[in-house]
Design an enzyme around this catalytic site. Sequence first.
Site, short mmCIF file in Angstrom:
data_model
loop_
_atom_site.label_atom_id
_atom_site.label_comp_id
_atom_site.label_asym_id
_atom_site.label_seq_id
_atom_site.Cartn_x
_atom_site.Cartn_y
_atom_site.Cartn_z
N GLU A 434 0.79 -1.24 0.00
CA GLU A 434 0.00 0.00 0.00
C GLU A 434 0.82 1.29 0.00
OE1 GLU A 434 -2.97 -0.27 3.11
OE2 GLU A 434 -4.18 -1.69 1.95
N GLU A 530 -6.97 -7.83 -0.93
CA GLU A 530 -7.32 -7.43 0.44
C GLU A 530 -8.75 -6.91 0.49
OE1 GLU A 530 -5.43 -4.67 3.08
OE2 GLU A 530 -3.44 -5.47 2.69
#
Length: 822
Positions: A434, A530
């Site tokens: 991320e 995710e």
Amino acid sequence: MNKILLFALLFSQNIIFAQFSERSLSSENWQFRNPKQKNWFPAKIPGTVHLDLMNNKLIPDPFKDENEKKVQWVENEDWEYQTTFSVSSQELKKENIDLIFNGLDTFAEIYLNGKLLKKTDNMFRKWKVPVKNYLIKGDNLLQINFKSAVSTGKELAKAVPFTVPESPRSFVRKAQYQFGWDWGPRLVTAGIWKDIKIEYWNTAKIETLKIEQKNIADKKADLALHTSIVAGKAGRYNLILNGKENTISLKKGQNRIDIPFTIHNPKLWQPNGRGEPYLYDIQVSLLKEAKVLSEKNQKMGLRTVELIQEKDSNGKSFSFKVNGSPLYIKGTNWIPADSFSPRITKEKYQKLIKDTKDANMNMIRIWGGGIYEDDEFYKACDENGILVWQDFMFAGSFYPSDEEFLNNVKEEVKDQVNRLQNHPSIALWCGNNEIDEAIVNWGYQKQFRYSKNDSLQVWKDYKKLFHDVIPAALKENLTADKNIYWPSSPSIGWGHKESLTEGDSHYWGVWWGEQPFEIYNEKVGRFMSEYGFQGMPTLETAKSMFSGTPELRVENSTVKAHEKHSRGWDIINEYLKRDYKIPTDFVKYNYVSQLLQARGMQIAIEAHRRAKPYNMGTLYWQLNDCWPVVSWSSIDYLGNWKAFHYQAKRSFEPILISVAETDKNYDIYFISDLLKDLKFSLKIELIDFEGKKLWESRKSGDLKADASEKISSITKSQLVQFDTSKAVLKITSENDLKYEKLFFFNRPKDLKLSKPDITIRKISPVEIEVSADVLAKDVYLIGNTHFSDNFFDLLPGSSKRITLSKPLEKVEVMSLWEVMNN
């Protein structure tokens, strides 16, 4: 048999001791102290300073009560460790003696007999120090002094002219989760977290083995062994590979030796659900003049893995081929299984990976804020057919790119790749978690008032580290067949439409965006790496949060302290209002919060699988916990399956029946992960909660291999005459495929449930039969054992057999009716 080989086989153990020997120094009598104090205390190696402080009753257990707050001072202190170890005159005669430090956390100075040998600055590196010239006969003093990672990180941060988010953790090559996460405590530790050993060797030594798979066919597999050998003397040597002798020439110093070899009629390593994860033993010995100098054994699996990214009318695909066949990825994300990773046992690793296999998964993603896991983790994945998506250890922040930092990272990549690359389970190397998204979407530049040049520097640093340095280090240290690299997960943030048309996606519109679970049916990407929702741990684990008698109330300060998301309770309760009722009783709240999590994740997983082949993978967040906590996990810290893990097992079945509601229809999908076509024959019934059949239909046909197909639709007008708030759609296979699907038309709180009479009949000490007179929704079996199934629905007059991991005198039971009617 070759005479040299026979000699090696018969006498290898004695000869190895003569030419190469090693021993662990971890079992010596270690001590530690705070340098501000005089007293030394016993220490356990491998370990961490927090564990040593706990073992000596100098701090309370930070997992209990609200003790995490009471131990924050530890991170700001320096710590010293020392031991003495004896060396014999015979050992000192060895030509080479090395100290090997497999893991030091993190900023350390290593002294031997008062001499500074090395300064370390990376928890993830292996440190080798030649020490022959510093050892003495008899007792030798080894000292390791650790500087506070927090204090050191703050000093390093001063070199950057702008504020770096999550500082100081970005500046220290250390497990990032130790600094606290929204599922984990802040426990920034220090210490000797992996084994220390001393190696004695003569003449030459094998350092690394790399096995390259050049070509795999039905009749033979063409392979190559690439081995790194360090030689103290140049000359001719013999290298024996799986019994075959090869004569090689070594120069003094580092040597790379390449030897082709073949395996005939190869058996492939297959992922879970596709066959046996077959493993070969590769044995390599280095000899000179019939003396075994060094040997290594390596497990290996023959397989091919490809990452397929092809442009299509929808964007670009993101899928894996394993052994030439597309593989729909079903799995989860992994975080470290303890805040103090040295106490994760081999048994815990094996159990958690077996739990993924038993839940029909085939991949696990190691998240980039934790650690490169212990060898036992990858061994368990190899043995259970679980592919590994391996993040490098960078997560959710900006990282520097000065020369010293980049060189440190290069060595980290080298060490970890050399350690891990032969595992057949490793499918992909990913640069970070991320960070691309953090730079683009998280607003740090505005928050910290970056100048235009500051923002440009952040992006330059990012590109340098994750697009240049790490892939170059991979290319240098990996064989080509093992090098699949993906710079950042996700490739595009969840707020952008492209995140659902290409690359991998972290979709957090549910939870962070507080969107309803049903949005999962729309927000389906090419590969969902995710997504998730929180649920409480089991009652046993909730009780373990307390040092004394548990006070089980949601409002209790200890319970609240074990929810690390700042708005966690508010978000859970908001979703509970939508789908259930919020109980005041803790046991019922615990139960229904688990149901809520499982319901949301079922909607997500089934939406992803229905979209095959547009979507080719679903990895939910997250499998496990690092302490007792309310979190996104499906298995809690003590290893208990939450409702979500039972549901994940059902939703990941190789054949799945799924129902999708549209404006006018209920569409029935048949989803298969099998590599063969199937014939199906389905009975579709509408049954009320008392067991009365209200409506019936049948459907038969063919289902293509490895496909998802809509096989039938029921128009809502067909069912308009029935009260669907007290009826369930039951879909069952009538041929050899024994599959069943129960679909409820309403949210759980809107179901008109009757009170069930649930009967539990004991069949044997470890088997029970559960039955009910009317529909029993979400039957919850309570007891200190593992139930083979739990949180399941029972139709009127039906029964289910359940095995127990250990006998119980009594099994308590609860169903949704008790929550909705209290």
